[in-house]
Design a protein around this motif. Structure first.
Motif, PDB file in Angstrom:
ATOM      1  N   MET A 286     -13.379 -44.849  30.967  1.00 18.55           N
ATOM      2  CA  MET A 286     -13.101 -46.174  31.517  1.00 18.55           C
ATOM      3  C   MET A 286     -13.816 -47.243  30.719  1.00 18.55           C
ATOM      4  O   MET A 286     -13.239 -48.271  30.363  1.00 18.55           O
ATOM      5  N   ILE A 287     -15.088 -46.990  30.429  1.00 17.15           N
ATOM      6  CA  ILE A 287     -15.868 -48.032  29.765  1.00 17.15           C
ATOM      7  C   ILE A 287     -15.462 -48.145  28.299  1.00 17.15           C
ATOM      8  O   ILE A 287     -15.067 -49.218  27.832  1.00 17.15           O
ATOM      9  N   ALA A 288     -15.521 -47.029  27.578  1.00 18.35           N
ATOM     10  CA  ALA A 288     -15.245 -47.093  26.145  1.00 18.35           C
ATOM     11  C   ALA A 288     -13.812 -47.548  25.887  1.00 18.35           C
ATOM     12  O   ALA A 288     -13.565 -48.411  25.040  1.00 18.35           O
ATOM     13  N   GLY A 289     -12.861 -46.983  26.625  1.00 25.85           N
ATOM     14  CA  GLY A 289     -11.462 -47.345  26.402  1.00 25.85           C
ATOM     15  C   GLY A 289     -11.248 -48.838  26.546  1.00 25.85           C
ATOM     16  O   GLY A 289     -10.675 -49.489  25.668  1.00 25.85           O
ATOM     17  N   ASN A 290     -11.754 -49.394  27.630  1.00 25.92           N
ATOM     18  CA  ASN A 290     -11.531 -50.820  27.873  1.00 25.92           C
ATOM     19  C   ASN A 290     -12.274 -51.699  26.890  1.00 25.92           C
ATOM     20  O   ASN A 290     -11.764 -52.726  26.458  1.00 25.92           O
ATOM     21  N   VAL A 291     -13.488 -51.311  26.535  1.00 27.07           N
ATOM     22  CA  VAL A 291     -14.260 -52.168  25.630  1.00 27.07           C
ATOM     23  C   VAL A 291     -13.647 -52.161  24.234  1.00 27.07           C
ATOM     24  O   VAL A 291     -13.462 -53.215  23.620  1.00 27.07           O
ATOM     25  N   ILE A 292     -13.303 -50.967  23.744  1.00 27.37           N
ATOM     26  CA  ILE A 292     -12.801 -50.901  22.363  1.00 27.37           C
ATOM     27  C   ILE A 292     -11.427 -51.553  22.256  1.00 27.37           C
ATOM     28  O   ILE A 292     -11.084 -52.148  21.243  1.00 27.37           O
ATOM     29  N   ALA A 293     -10.650 -51.478  23.330  1.00 21.83           N
ATOM     30  CA  ALA A 293      -9.302 -52.065  23.281  1.00 21.83           C
ATOM     31  C   ALA A 293      -9.344 -53.556  22.978  1.00 21.83           C
ATOM     32  O   ALA A 293      -8.423 -54.105  22.383  1.00 21.83           O
ATOM     33  N   ILE A 294     -10.420 -54.213  23.374  1.00 26.85           N
ATOM     34  CA  ILE A 294     -10.506 -55.670  23.190  1.00 26.85           C
ATOM     35  C   ILE A 294     -10.372 -56.060  21.729  1.00 26.85           C
ATOM     36  O   ILE A 294      -9.733 -57.054  21.393  1.00 26.85           O
ATOM     37  N   SER A 295     -10.959 -55.252  20.838  1.00 27.89           N
ATOM     38  CA  SER A 295     -11.011 -55.685  19.437  1.00 27.89           C
ATOM     39  C   SER A 295      -9.777 -55.270  18.643  1.00 27.89           C
ATOM     40  O   SER A 295      -9.746 -55.454  17.435  1.00 27.89           O
ATOM     41  N   GLN A 296      -8.766 -54.709  19.287  1.00 31.28           N
ATOM     42  CA  GLN A 296      -7.600 -54.255  18.530  1.00 31.28           C
ATOM     43  C   GLN A 296      -6.630 -55.401  18.247  1.00 31.28           C
ATOM     44  O   GLN A 296      -6.456 -56.297  19.075  1.00 31.28           O
ATOM     45  N   THR A 297      -5.989 -55.341  17.084  1.00 28.74           N
ATOM     46  CA  THR A 297      -4.967 -56.341  16.781  1.00 28.74           C
ATOM     47  C   THR A 297      -3.591 -55.698  16.715  1.00 28.74           C
ATOM     48  O   THR A 297      -2.585 -56.381  16.693  1.00 28.74           O
ATOM     49  N   ASN A 298      -3.573 -54.381  16.693  1.00 27.07           N
ATOM     50  CA  ASN A 298      -2.315 -53.653  16.660  1.00 27.07           C
ATOM     51  C   ASN A 298      -1.990 -53.233  18.085  1.00 27.07           C
ATOM     52  O   ASN A 298      -2.811 -52.592  18.742  1.00 27.07           O
ATOM     53  N   ILE A 299      -0.807 -53.581  18.542  1.00 24.77           N
ATOM     54  CA  ILE A 299      -0.541 -53.337  19.972  1.00 24.77           C
ATOM     55  C   ILE A 299      -0.479 -51.846  20.280  1.00 24.77           C
ATOM     56  O   ILE A 299      -0.889 -51.401  21.360  1.00 24.77           O
ATOM     57  N   LYS A 300      -0.010 -51.049  19.331  1.00 23.08           N
ATOM     58  CA  LYS A 300       0.056 -49.611  19.594  1.00 23.08           C
ATOM     59  C   LYS A 300      -1.350 -49.034  19.731  1.00 23.08           C
ATOM     60  O   LYS A 300      -1.601 -48.173  20.574  1.00 23.08           O
ATOM     61  N   ARG A 301      -2.251 -49.527  18.900  1.00 24.52           N
ATOM     62  CA  ARG A 301      -3.640 -49.080  18.998  1.00 24.52           C
ATOM     63  C   ARG A 301      -4.272 -49.564  20.292  1.00 24.52           C
ATOM     64  O   ARG A 301      -5.006 -48.836  20.958  1.00 24.52           O
ATOM     65  N   MET A 302      -3.954 -50.801  20.638  1.00 22.85           N
ATOM     66  CA  MET A 302      -4.506 -51.350  21.869  1.00 22.85           C
ATOM     67  C   MET A 302      -4.035 -50.533  23.069  1.00 22.85           C
ATOM     68  O   MET A 302      -4.817 -50.182  23.950  1.00 22.85           O
ATOM     69  N   GLN A 359       2.226 -55.607  15.800  1.00 22.33           N
ATOM     70  CA  GLN A 359       1.056 -56.475  15.844  1.00 22.33           C
ATOM     71  C   GLN A 359       1.105 -57.296  17.123  1.00 22.33           C
ATOM     72  O   GLN A 359       2.183 -57.636  17.612  1.00 22.33           O
ATOM     73  N   LEU A 360      -0.070 -57.624  17.636  1.00 20.22           N
ATOM     74  CA  LEU A 360      -0.105 -58.433  18.854  1.00 20.22           C
ATOM     75  C   LEU A 360       0.629 -59.751  18.636  1.00 20.22           C
ATOM     76  O   LEU A 360       1.338 -60.236  19.511  1.00 20.22           O
ATOM     77  N   ASP A 361       0.487 -60.310  17.438  1.00 24.02           N
ATOM     78  CA  ASP A 361       1.097 -61.609  17.170  1.00 24.02           C
ATOM     79  C   ASP A 361       2.621 -61.579  17.213  1.00 24.02           C
ATOM     80  O   ASP A 361       3.261 -62.620  17.327  1.00 24.02           O
TER      81      ASP A 361
END
Lengths: 483, 491
Positions: A286-302, A359-361
């Motif tokens: 829960m913690i790691a998944g949510n925290v690391i997701a913040i810094s992603q710019t690729n939506i698939k990675r996010m 990409q998120l954009d």
């Protein structure tokens, strides 16, 4: 349990048999079809999958039916999970159609591999024997590895497949090792007998716990729980989006079934031990998944990190170790799969020849390009964030209730704080869609069947959020009828 | 009898969906008229609530109960008492004004704008009418979605920051409240009924922990110092309609949470921590009053004055006397009208000048005399002048505070000076003096639509200031009932 007469009733395995036959038919028919008639293989596949889904529910098992010398069980839980897996695969295929066509992946091999993977999942769901569990898992995994690597010219896809394969093989090794330990302790691989032997006592607890650690690790790997999550973002990002959706959706249902068979079916007596392990896995995910997701710019990675976090919440229901908790986890898994279908379906819908909308954009200004798709994606994001009136709220609600019910209020508090962090990156997608101006103004084109199915799927998130009872109730019924 | 409460919730929501469905921004006029019809219909169905309301009883009225999620024993349980009824009326009334206020100003994505406000209105009614914890929570959280979009799509330059800050801030509190709800469900043996929670015995330690969870949730919404920082950002960036709804309605939801949940469910913790809450409220009244004094942006100034006024509300509640609680409730209603009017006034100026800076104005009275007269009335009401609605609530709370403790009353009364100072000083700088610049000189007075919009509010503000009895009569029995719960220890 004394010697049971070996029975070979084929009826409980009817859905699997149908699917196997359908897969073989597709393989053979596809050989003789010219390229222009490829869509016939597609429709045959859909027919096979949907027929299997229908059969799974048609022969609904009020009480568990065992067959093949007790290695195979068909019960209410299996029926429901199989039905949902089939429907998920059918939707995955429908959403991927244009995407696959444009990329030259609209081929008989793809369809056959998908059907074999589905068969593997169904075997996992229905296995009542450790070896059969392993067989199902391998059938699914091997098909998945091949599916990801199908896009031969893409280095990224091949790399993803390789990574998945190496780590997947390691996980299988862990699973087998754990199973052998359990066999050593109990002298049997039959799920029902393991249960009775462990409950009867006199088993070498150390060896059993040792085996349990490996089994739980293998499960955590399949779910992508931290710290066994490393493969997941790379595979999600590297695989063609259609395959990402396939890997990310239906196998979660199978993994839930697999986990239930192992932990609830076979090792319920060890609940105290695996509760502790799941607690740590759940917390970290829960913690790691949510925290690391913040810094992603690729939506698939996010979305990959979001999957990791979501599996953490799902495990939270599981570690309550009662029907209330299992049904919450089951509800969580089902609704999570539904949201995954929409989110990746949308990524594919925005993609076109030579352009991956990963990409998120690429989501910028979607509201101006198409208010309807933007609205569906909005529902999906709020559902993932657990905001009512979407179904994701009840999913989180149910697992938190399960945790609070067994006295884990602190875990519930950590969980909601983690979802607060998670809300940030889901909100960012909504922000991109609604508050920003579009960069890409190409018209959005989609087949009308894809569009209709995606709309129904997306609206279901809202409707189930307003009337969640029947699905919540169904999870309870399926589990109480089976255990 | 018709299910008026359900109508009050679903008529605006369905109207909002219709606006979205029928109109895809192609024909803005149709969207506006449809939205206005929806808003008026939404207000119309709340009038029977007032007409058929039985005075003299603290019981829930217009109760509707339908099984909703048996898995968790969640019911679609609606009902109003004298406290929630008034806010449903306020909300439905203000929604009409908001739709009307956005008539010409909003030119982009009109259908989505109108729909967002209508849906918002239905959700707010849902919050006030819910008697089931989960139902309340669903409405409470769902409210965030339209507001997030309103700020983010139609807001000012820094809107994205403000929208996300608003959302996450509110979410922080409400997530903890969800855990508190689930805990109460667990200890009550499986009930989400709020009224049943009133009877639930809880140890002091449990009450204190639950208090923290509830308090965070509602204090952020009110907002109380020091968790108020989202509000100036959100208010400043939101479009005029958004600011009106935020100030007039969503802040009330936070204060309502205190009287519906905190006081009756956690009476012992409330008494135990009353001084803490009173201190925070006084800080909000005095310190935020000073902060408001130095603002250069009109919307920010009104936003800070909202925080100070809401400080009075929480102060009144935690005095645990009839006068205090009723004063707080009257203050909530009055603030609902006055802050709506103040934001509309700023909106009128902003639409013409595209500036909210006080320094850009001066001598507006010369070019907009009718507008200046109306704005004067609202400024006076904001300062708490006798004869306006702003006075009644403040006076009742100060009176109650003096009864409880002279110094609390004394400090609270400072607001009469501060409120007058920041409001009237702003009024002086913007409206009085010589006309500054050509743009002010070219200002046109309020249009007929704007005039009637403000005049309606002016009428209500004066009526409530002169004759508050119709409002206090409705709430009286319910407040007595509430205080009976607060007085009864649960230990």
């Amino acid at each position: 349990m004394t010697a049971t007469p070996v029975n070979f009733d084929f009826l409980p395995a009817l859905p699997e048999i149908t699917l196997l036959v359908a897969a073989c038919v597709v393989l053979m028919v596809d050989l003789v079809l010219p390229e222009t008639l490829r869509k016939w293989s597609y429709w045959l596949t859909q027919l096979g999958v949907v027929a299997t889904a229908w059969l799974s529910l048609y022969v609904f098992h009020q009480t568990p039916a065992h067959t093949f010398g007790n290695t195979f069980v068909a019960d209410a839980l299996a029926d429901v999970l199989k039905f949902l897996s089939c429907m998920t695969v059918a939707l995955t295929l429908a959403y991927s159609r244009s995407y696959l066509t444009v990329r030259g992946l609209f081929r008989g091999e793809t369809f056959a591999l998908m059907m074999f993977a589905l068969l593997g999942m169904m075997v996992m769901i229905s296995a009542n024997h450790f070896l059969l569990l392993y067989l199902g898992l391998e059938l699914m995994s091997l098909s998945l590895y091949a599916m990801i690597a199908l896009q031969r010219e893409s280095g990224q896809a091949v790399e993803a497949a390789m990574k998945y394969f190496v780590l997947g093989a390691l996980a299988s090794g862990l699973l087998l090792y754990g199973m052998s330990m359990i066999y050593g302790a109990t002298g049997t691989l039959d799920v029902a007998r393991v249960t009775t032997t462990v409950f009867a006592g006199g088993v070498n607890k150390t060896m059993l716990a040792f085996g349990l650690v490996f089994v739980v690790s293998a499960i955590a790997f399949k779910l992508g729980a931290v710290p066994y999550h490393m493969w997941l973002p790379d595979v999600y990002e590297g695989a063609p989006t259609a395959m990402t959706l396939f890997v990310g959706a239906a196998p979660e249902l199978a993994a839930f079934g697999f986990m239930t068979r192992l932990l609830v079916g076979a090792l319920a007596a060890m609940a105290f031990d695996w509760q502790g392990m799941l607690l740590i896995l759940s917390l970290l995910s829960m913690i790691a998944g949510n925290v690391i997701a913040i810094s992603q710019t690729n939506i698939k990675r996010m979305l990959a990190y979001s999957t990791i976090a979501n599996m953490g919440y799902m495990l939270m229901g599981f570690l309550a170790a009662n029907i209330n908790g299992y049904s919450a986890a089951m509800f969580y898994t089902i609704t999570y799969v539904m949201t995954t279908l929409v989110s990746f379906g949308m990524v594919m819908l925005l993609s076109r020849a030579g352009f991956e909308a990963d990409q998120l954009d690429d989501f910028k200004g979607l509201n101006q390009r198409s208010p309807w798709y933007a609205f569906l994606m909005l529902l999906t994001m709020f559902s993932l964030a657990g905001i009512p009136p979407t179904v994701g709220f009840y999913a989180k609600f149910a697992v938190i209730e399960a945790a609070v019910d067994v006295g884990l209020v602190w875990l519930a508090v950590v969980a909601v704080m983690a979802s607060l962090i998670g809300a940030f990156y889901y909100l960012r997608i909504v922000k991109l869609m609604y508050f920003d101006d579009p960069v890409d103004t190409a018209p959005l084109e989609a087949r009308s069947d894809t569009r209709a199915l995606l709309s129904i799927n997306g609206l279901a998130l809202l409707l189930l959020g307003i009337f969640p009872q029947w699905l919540l109730g169904m999870c309870v019924v399926a589990l109480t009828r089976s255990y | 009898m018709l299910p008026y409460l359900s109508l009050a919730i679903w008529v605006p929501i369905v109207a909002g969906l219709l606006v979205l469905a029928v109109n895809r921004d192609a024909d803005a006029a149709a969207a506006r008229w449809l939205a206005l019809v929806g808003a008026v219909a939404g207000f119309a169905v709340t009038i029977p609530l007032y007409a058929h309301f039985r005075l003299g009883t603290g019981e829930m009225q217009f109760v509707e109960a339908v099984e909703w999620i048996p898995r968790f024993n969640v019911n679609y349980l609606l009902g109003v008492d004298g406290i929630s009824l008034l806010f449903i009326l306020l909300n439905s009334f203000v929604t009409v004004l908001v739709v009307w206020a956005g008539w010409i100003v909003i030119q982009t994505r009109v259908a989505q704008y109108m729909a967002a406000f209508l849906i918002m209105s239905g959700l707010i009614n849902g919050v006030f009418a819910s008697l089931d914890g989960v139902l309340f929570y669903v409405f409470f959280e769902a409210m965030l979605i339209p507001m997030y979009l309103i700020i983010g799509i139609w807001g000012g330059p820094n809107r994205v920051y403000a929208a996300i800050k608003f959302f996450l801030y509110t979410l922080l509190g409400s997530f903890l409240m969800l855990v508190a709800f689930i805990y109460l469900y667990s200890v009550s043996g499986g009930s989400f009924s709020i009224l049943e929670w009133y009877q639930l015995p809880l140890s002091l330690k449990t009450q204190l922990l639950l208090f923290v969870a509830f308090f965070l949730s509602f204090a952020v919404k009110v907002p109380m110092w020091p968790v108020h920082t989202w509000l100036p950002d959100a208010h400043v960036e939101a479009p005029t309609g958004g600011s009106v709804v935020l100030a007039a309605l969503t802040l009330k939801v936070g204060a309502y949470g205190f009287v519906r949940f905190v006081l009756p469910i956690l009476p012992d913790a409330s008494h135990y921590l009353a001084n803490f809450v009173i201190t925070l409220s006084l800080i909000a009244v005095i310190y935020i009053g000073f902060v408001a004094l130095v603002q250069a942006d009109m919307k920010k100034l009104i936003a800070y004055s909202s925080i100070a006024h809401m400080g009075f509300v929480t102060l009144g509640f935690f005095l645990f006397s009839e006068l205090g609680v009723e004063g707080g409730l009257v203050q909530m209603l009055s603030h609902g009208f006055v802050s709506a009017a103040m934001f509309l006034c700023v909106g009128v100026l902003y639409d013409r000048m595209h500036s909210r800076q006080i320094a850009d104005y001066g001598g507006v009275v010369n070019t907009m005399p009718r507008f200046a007269a109306l704005a004067m009335l609202f400024a006076m009401a904001n300062a708490g002048l006798p004869g306006t609605s702003g006075f009644v609530g403040e006076f009742m709370v100060i009176l109650a505070a003096v009864k409880a403790n002279f110094w609390v009353g004394f400090l609270a009364a400072v607001t009469l000076i501060l409120g007058a100072a920041y409001t009237l000083w702003m009024y002086k700088r913007v409206w009085f003096g010589a006309v500054v610049g050509e743009r002010v000189a070219a200002l046109k007075d309020v249009s007929r639509r704007e005039f009637w919009l403000l005049a309606t509010l002016a009428g209500v503000v004066l009526f409530m200031g002169v004759y508050p009895k119709p409002f206090t009569d409705v709430m009286h029995a319910s407040v007595t009932e509430l205080l009976a719960h607060v007085a009864k220890s649960k230990l």
